[in-house]
Design a protein around this motif. Structure first.
Motif, PDB file in Angstrom:
ATOM      1  N   SER A   3      52.730  45.333  34.025  1.00 27.32           N
ATOM      2  CA  SER A   3      51.785  46.086  34.759  1.00 27.32           C
ATOM      3  C   SER A   3      51.679  47.387  34.089  1.00 27.32           C
ATOM      4  CB  SER A   3      52.007  46.292  36.168  1.00 27.32           C
ATOM      5  OG  SER A   3      53.294  46.877  36.283  1.00 27.32           O
ATOM      6  N   ASP A 143      46.362  47.283  31.547  1.00 31.11           N
ATOM      7  CA  ASP A 143      46.276  45.969  32.220  1.00 31.11           C
ATOM      8  C   ASP A 143      45.264  45.158  31.666  1.00 31.11           C
ATOM      9  OD1 ASP A 143      46.924  43.847  34.380  1.00 31.11           O
ATOM     10  OD2 ASP A 143      45.178  44.197  35.153  1.00 31.11           O
ATOM     11  N   PRO A 191      51.672  41.401  27.748  1.00 26.00           N
ATOM     12  CA  PRO A 191      50.205  41.368  28.533  1.00 26.00           C
ATOM     13  C   PRO A 191      49.529  40.335  27.778  1.00 26.00           C
ATOM     14  CG  PRO A 191      50.947  43.459  27.481  1.00 26.00           C
ATOM     15  CD  PRO A 191      51.935  42.671  27.001  1.00 26.00           C
TER      16      PRO A 191
END
Length: 272
Positions: A3, A143, A191
């Motif tokens: 995150s 994000d 990510p």
């Protein structure tokens, strides 16, 4: 998927990178290792790579590109210099943007490049104002799912593009890694930009840039190591050694076969 770091962490990151602006030894090392970046920006991308990318995607003087997370803006200016495109560099660090603007002033592409302070994950920019979004080495602190949605609103034209170039280390991140590199998402877990772009309706093509990146990192580490006395003098003993250690992490992970450099090109609509 990681995150976005909390505000305190982002402030720490900005403060850390701001301390590296306008350090002659760092600028000299990057110029030696990578070419015309005009600022000591922590990236393995070279101007020649940007030229090749623009040729593949058909970027030209009619193209408007957002460089999301531009840092001190060297890549933004290099892209415009080699393609004639109009480019906007966006970064959360006011100090980095000030450096970018100062160094741009006397360059021939100054009339085609602008810099702004802002959140790369939620740019306060007009919808439909860009043909492409480029994020090189900045995808660790945003994000993907929410960011891609915001970027998509910025795009225009028949075949707009998003390009994310990101390095990934294939081992879990330790507290020491966080303390040293301040790059959440560089180490596993990573990510997931690929899934976020597909979910937003993009067609993606992935290329492995690991080998050329390893060569860049080796050159950069050697250039910095040869300037360690100057780094200590200009940054302070501990910060100078830490900067070199940050690049050594990348060099060592490449040598161990755990570093991957990935280019993700995502397109909307039509045919390539």
């Amino acid at each position: 998927m990681t995150s976005t770091p909390p505000a305190a962490s982002m402030a720490q990151i900005a403060e850390e990178w701001d301390s590296y602006q306008e350090v002659p030894a760092i600028d000299e090392a990057y110029a030696e290792a990578l070419g015309d970046q005009f600022a000591g920006q922590f990236s393995g991308a070279t101007p020649r790579y940007l030229e090749d990318l623009a040729a593949r995607l058909g970027w030209n003087p009619h193209t408007r590109v957002l460089d999301a997370g531009c840092g001190t803006g060297g890549l933004t200016a290099a892209l415009s210099a080699r393609t004639g495109c109009t480019a906007v560099g966006l970064d959360a660090s006011p100090a980095a943007v000030r450096v970018a603007r100062t160094r741009l002033a006397d360059r021939p592409e100054a009339d085609r490049v602008t810099y702004a302070v802002g959140d790369m994950g939620d740019p306060a920019l007009p919808p439909g104002s860009f043909d492409a979004v480029l994020a090189i080495g900045s995808g660790y602190w945003s994000d993907p799912a929410t960011t891609v949605g915001h970027w998509r609103t910025l795009l225009r034209g028949e075949r707009p593009a998003v390009v994310v170039v990101i390095s990934r280390i294939l081992r879990p991140q330790t507290p020491y890694d966080v303390e040293l590199t301040l790059q959440e998402g560089l180490f596993a877990p990573h990510p997931d930009w690929e899934a976020a772009l597909r979910a937003a309706g993009f067609e993606i093509e992935v290329r492995d840039l690991t080998e050329p990146d390893a060569q860049c990192v080796e050159r950069l580490y050697a250039a910095l190591a040869s300037r360690l006395p100057a780094l200590r003098a200009q940054l302070g003993d501990a910060p100078g050694e830490r900067y070199l250690a940050e690049v050594q992490v990348l060099r060592d992970e490449h040598r161990a076969g755990r570093m991957r450099r990935t280019e993700i090109v995502a397109r909307l609509g039509g045919q390539p």
